[in-house]
Design a protein around this motif. Structure first.
Motif, mmCIF file in Angstrom:
data_model
loop_
_atom_site.group_PDB
_atom_site.id
_atom_site.type_symbol
_atom_site.label_atom_id
_atom_site.label_comp_id
_atom_site.label_asym_id
_atom_site.label_seq_id
_atom_site.Cartn_x
_atom_site.Cartn_y
_atom_site.Cartn_z
ATOM 1 N N LEU A 167 38.223 43.270 35.084
ATOM 2 C CA LEU A 167 39.081 43.215 36.266
ATOM 3 C C LEU A 167 38.818 41.959 37.094
ATOM 4 O O LEU A 167 39.753 41.271 37.522
ATOM 5 C CB LEU A 167 38.869 44.463 37.124
ATOM 6 C CG LEU A 167 39.604 44.483 38.466
ATOM 7 C CD1 LEU A 167 41.102 44.413 38.257
ATOM 8 C CD2 LEU A 167 39.231 45.715 39.271
ATOM 9 N N VAL A 168 37.562 41.644 37.327
ATOM 10 C CA VAL A 168 37.215 40.464 38.124
ATOM 11 C C VAL A 168 37.739 39.194 37.464
ATOM 12 O O VAL A 168 38.325 38.321 38.120
ATOM 13 C CB VAL A 168 35.693 40.386 38.345
ATOM 14 C CG1 VAL A 168 35.305 39.053 38.963
ATOM 15 C CG2 VAL A 168 35.219 41.532 39.230
ATOM 16 N N VAL A 169 37.565 39.084 36.156
ATOM 17 C CA VAL A 169 38.008 37.884 35.434
ATOM 18 C C VAL A 169 39.530 37.763 35.488
ATOM 19 O O VAL A 169 40.083 36.702 35.822
ATOM 20 C CB VAL A 169 37.518 37.906 33.979
ATOM 21 C CG1 VAL A 169 38.150 36.768 33.178
ATOM 22 C CG2 VAL A 169 36.000 37.812 33.933
ATOM 23 N N VAL A 170 40.229 38.842 35.171
ATOM 24 C CA VAL A 170 41.694 38.808 35.121
ATOM 25 C C VAL A 170 42.276 38.572 36.519
ATOM 26 O O VAL A 170 43.191 37.753 36.705
ATOM 27 C CB VAL A 170 42.239 40.109 34.511
ATOM 28 C CG1 VAL A 170 43.758 40.200 34.683
ATOM 29 C CG2 VAL A 170 41.879 40.195 33.042
ATOM 30 N N ALA A 171 41.761 39.288 37.517
ATOM 31 C CA ALA A 171 42.291 39.143 38.874
ATOM 32 C C ALA A 171 42.050 37.736 39.415
ATOM 33 O O ALA A 171 42.937 37.132 40.028
ATOM 34 C CB ALA A 171 41.662 40.185 39.794
ATOM 35 N N PHE A 172 40.858 37.187 39.179
ATOM 36 C CA PHE A 172 40.541 35.860 39.706
ATOM 37 C C PHE A 172 41.397 34.788 39.037
ATOM 38 O O PHE A 172 42.005 33.950 39.708
ATOM 39 C CB PHE A 172 39.059 35.544 39.497
ATOM 40 C CG PHE A 172 38.641 34.206 40.039
ATOM 41 C CD1 PHE A 172 38.286 34.066 41.371
ATOM 42 C CD2 PHE A 172 38.630 33.077 39.232
ATOM 43 C CE1 PHE A 172 37.920 32.829 41.883
ATOM 44 C CE2 PHE A 172 38.271 31.841 39.722
ATOM 45 C CZ PHE A 172 37.911 31.712 41.057
ATOM 46 N N THR A 173 41.452 34.804 37.706
ATOM 47 C CA THR A 173 42.210 33.754 37.007
ATOM 48 C C THR A 173 43.705 33.862 37.286
ATOM 49 O O THR A 173 44.386 32.836 37.434
ATOM 50 C CB THR A 173 41.955 33.818 35.497
ATOM 51 O OG1 THR A 173 42.279 35.130 35.001
ATOM 52 C CG2 THR A 173 40.507 33.497 35.175
ATOM 53 N N SER A 174 44.234 35.076 37.387
ATOM 54 C CA SER A 174 45.663 35.216 37.647
ATOM 55 C C SER A 174 46.004 34.926 39.103
ATOM 56 O O SER A 174 47.153 34.596 39.420
ATOM 57 C CB SER A 174 46.149 36.620 37.258
ATOM 58 O OG SER A 174 45.444 37.618 37.974
ATOM 59 N N TYR B 114 45.675 49.212 31.979
ATOM 60 C CA TYR B 114 46.271 48.024 32.589
ATOM 61 C C TYR B 114 45.312 47.459 33.632
ATOM 62 O O TYR B 114 44.799 48.190 34.476
ATOM 63 C CB TYR B 114 47.605 48.374 33.245
ATOM 64 C CG TYR B 114 48.169 47.253 34.096
ATOM 65 C CD1 TYR B 114 48.763 46.138 33.507
ATOM 66 C CD2 TYR B 114 48.079 47.311 35.482
ATOM 67 C CE1 TYR B 114 49.268 45.104 34.277
ATOM 68 C CE2 TYR B 114 48.589 46.283 36.264
ATOM 69 C CZ TYR B 114 49.185 45.187 35.652
ATOM 70 O OH TYR B 114 49.676 44.160 36.425
ATOM 71 N N VAL B 115 45.074 46.162 33.573
ATOM 72 C CA VAL B 115 44.177 45.504 34.524
ATOM 73 C C VAL B 115 45.029 44.842 35.601
ATOM 74 O O VAL B 115 45.855 43.971 35.285
ATOM 75 C CB VAL B 115 43.288 44.461 33.820
ATOM 76 C CG1 VAL B 115 42.374 43.771 34.825
ATOM 77 C CG2 VAL B 115 42.471 45.114 32.720
ATOM 78 N N PRO B 116 44.885 45.214 36.872
ATOM 79 C CA PRO B 116 45.701 44.619 37.936
ATOM 80 C C PRO B 116 45.516 43.108 38.017
ATOM 81 O O PRO B 116 44.439 42.579 37.782
ATOM 82 C CB PRO B 116 45.184 45.315 39.206
ATOM 83 C CG PRO B 116 44.574 46.584 38.721
ATOM 84 C CD PRO B 116 44.002 46.275 37.379
ATOM 85 N N ARG B 117 46.591 42.435 38.412
ATOM 86 C CA ARG B 117 46.595 40.980 38.498
ATOM 87 C C ARG B 117 46.320 40.499 39.922
ATOM 88 O O ARG B 117 46.415 41.260 40.883
ATOM 89 C CB ARG B 117 47.951 40.431 38.050
ATOM 90 C CG ARG B 117 48.071 40.089 36.565
ATOM 91 C CD ARG B 117 47.508 41.120 35.641
ATOM 92 N NE ARG B 117 47.661 40.752 34.219
ATOM 93 C CZ ARG B 117 47.208 41.476 33.220
ATOM 94 N NH1 ARG B 117 46.559 42.604 33.453
ATOM 95 N NH2 ARG B 117 47.363 41.087 31.975
ATOM 96 N N GLY B 118 46.009 39.215 40.013
ATOM 97 C CA GLY B 118 45.633 38.637 41.294
ATOM 98 C C GLY B 118 46.758 38.575 42.301
ATOM 99 O O GLY B 118 46.500 38.363 43.495
ATOM 100 N N ARG B 119 48.018 38.760 41.881
ATOM 101 C CA ARG B 119 49.123 38.682 42.833
ATOM 102 C C ARG B 119 49.026 39.774 43.902
ATOM 103 O O ARG B 119 49.613 39.643 44.976
ATOM 104 C CB ARG B 119 50.461 38.778 42.101
ATOM 105 C CG ARG B 119 50.784 40.140 41.509
ATOM 106 C CD ARG B 119 52.126 40.081 40.775
ATOM 107 N NE ARG B 119 52.575 41.389 40.328
ATOM 108 C CZ ARG B 119 52.201 41.963 39.191
ATOM 109 N NH1 ARG B 119 51.369 41.327 38.387
ATOM 110 N NH2 ARG B 119 52.666 43.154 38.843
ATOM 111 N N TYR B 120 48.296 40.849 43.599
ATOM 112 C CA TYR B 120 48.124 41.904 44.599
ATOM 113 C C TYR B 120 47.236 41.463 45.754
ATOM 114 O O TYR B 120 47.108 42.186 46.742
ATOM 115 C CB TYR B 120 47.553 43.156 43.935
ATOM 116 C CG TYR B 120 48.453 43.750 42.881
ATOM 117 C CD1 TYR B 120 49.731 44.191 43.195
ATOM 118 C CD2 TYR B 120 48.043 43.845 41.550
ATOM 119 C CE1 TYR B 120 50.574 44.719 42.217
ATOM 120 C CE2 TYR B 120 48.869 44.379 40.571
ATOM 121 C CZ TYR B 120 50.128 44.814 40.912
ATOM 122 O OH TYR B 120 50.952 45.329 39.955
#
Length: 470
Positions: free
Chosen positions: A327-334, A413-419
């Motif tokens: 989650l941290v990786v996906v949210a940060f990069t996105s 599903y891993v939430p994205r950084g747009r949130y």
């Protein structure tokens, strides 16, 4: 004479700020239009379904899909096919009875954003569906420009004596390519982000000036619009509530009393809202928490979070596995470097670069705030705390979206950084502040423009990557 000169200076400053605001607004509109035109139709997160909901309202089917929605879904699906949305060989069945499936329905969201964009959509609803799409995107671009203006006013409020910072900060917001990409899309996050930034401006004014009408109106209306747009807007409640408390209590508080009071409220809230239950699992019977009946009733009526399952899942650490790491990786990069549906990137080197930037800012904040604490006024320290709390709550909201969790072997599903974009202004302010505190005082003004130059360069690279992916 001195009073006359002071009045002249204030008038000149007011006109200069008004001119700067107009210039920023025009630049934001132009920047947003570039993304509006460059990104092909339907190539934003869930854009077909967001547009479909708004178009259904414009067609008079706000309460439930009807005959017009069937025709509309076929028009959207045909347009998606013509613009190569699906892989080669995939073609929708436009002759099948009933609507063409387009993805997850967005009718679970409150209707405010969709009703707003349905107004101009009603004027063009008999034109080509792509024209209708670009019409709604244009409304989003307008909201994007208003968001940049709100960010500019935050900078003016927090740093009234630093004109370069007042310009550098909104430019950083404006040039953030992932933010501009989303804010030029058909998506209810657009209105949420604008309303949240407006509420944050009101919160900052409350902390600085106390409970004045303008501050109360901005904070209250921004919060109301955010909540009526998307349930993520509820994350603003603690921020606005704390700002209002500080507006009423202008003197310094005992930190131990504040921490103790916050812990007491958390414990009391947990006792009122939650109850322990025993469940079975791979490791045997164990105790988790569950939502009480009144909280479940609120969830069913508005939140739609399946709170009982959510609370049970959060209180069961056996379900986490390595999901937090992902989650941290996906949210940060996105957050920094993913566009469209998340499949377009400017390159992994930019991911590493923004990771270094974030770590440098954190180091500067940890090192510099302790050293300069006594140099700041009380309202300035509280503003920084307010920004920290907003960013932390943004991350908490992203983690909350991960739940309820299935067993560890099931993919989720891993939430994205747009949130996190509703808290973009506090995030970038803390990045800017951290970088300045990391550097010697004589270099700090240059660091502001260095960050703007970085964002401008990355923006050009991102536009090239989006254009190449067309």
């Amino acid at each position: 004479m001195p009073e006359s000169l002071a009045q002249t200076a204030r008038t000149t400053l007011a006109f200069a700020r008004l001119s700067l605001g107009k210039w920023l607004f025009a630049l934001a509109l132009l920047h947003g239009l570039v993304y509006l035109l460059l990104v092909p139709p339907w190539q934003h997160y869930d854009e077909p379904n967001h547009f479909e909901y708004a178009a259904q309202i414009a067609a008079g089917e706000a309460q439930a899909p009807g005959p017009a929605s069937v025709t509309l879904s076929r028009e959207i699906a045909d347009s998606m096919y013509r613009h190569a949305f699906w892989p080669p060989g995939v073609r929708p069945d436009l002759l099948a009875p009933g609507p063409v499936p387009l993805g997850a329905s967005q009718r679970v969201h409150p209707p405010l954003y969709y009703s707003l964009v349905a107004l101009p959509l009603g004027w063009v609803r008999y034109l080509a569906v792509e024209t209708q799409l670009y019409t709604v995107r244009a409304v989003s671009v307008l909201l994007y420009a208003l968001t940049v203006l709100a960010a500019w006013r935050i900078a003016v409020t927090v740093a009234p004596d630093e004109p370069t910072l007042q310009l550098a900060f909104p430019l950083a917001v404006l040039l953030m390519p992932t933010f501009a990409d989303l804010m030029a899309a058909v998506n209810n996050d657009v209105l949420l982000n604008m309303a949240a930034t407006t509420a944050l401006l009101g919160a900052v004014l409350l902390v600085r000036d106390g409970p004045r009408p303008l501050a109360l109106a901005l904070a209250g209306l921004g919060l109301l619009v955010a909540v009526l747009t998307k349930r993520t807007g509820l994350t603003l409640l603690p921020v606005v509530g704390l700002a209002l408390f500080w507006a009423l209590r202008r003197t310094r508080l005992n930190p131990w009393l504040v921490v103790g009071g916050a812990l007491a409220l958390l414990i009391l809230g947990a006792l009122v809202a939650l109850r322990p239950v025993t469940v079975d699992g791979p490791g045997g019977a164990h105790t988790v928490l569950a939502a009480r009946g009144w909280l479940t009733a609120i969830d069913t009526a508005y939140l739609r979070l399946d709170l009982d399952s959510w609370v049970r899942s959060v209180s069961d650490p056996a379900l986490i596995g390595r999901r937090y790491e992902a989650l941290v990786v996906v949210a940060f990069t996105s957050f920094w470097n993913r566009f469209g549906w998340g499949d377009v990137t400017a390159g992994q080197w930019w991911d590493r670069g923004f990771a270094v930037l974030a770590l440098a800012a954190l180091l500067g904040l940890a090192r510099g705030l302790l050293a300069t604490r006594e140099q700041l006024q009380l309202w300035q320290r509280r503003t920084i705390w307010l920004f920290f709390i907003a960013v932390i709550l943004g991350w908490v909201a992203i983690f909350a979206r991960l739940y309820p969790l299935p067993p560890p072997e099931v993919t989720v599903y891993v939430p994205r950084g747009r949130y996190m974009f509703w808290a973009l202004a506090p995030t970038l302010w803390l990045v800017l502040l951290g970088l300045q505190l990391l550097l010697p005082p004589r270099w700090r003004p240059a660091s502001r423009w260095a960050l703007v130059a970085l964002f401008a360069s990355f923006d050009l690279v991102a536009l090239a990557a989006i254009a190449a992916a067309r």
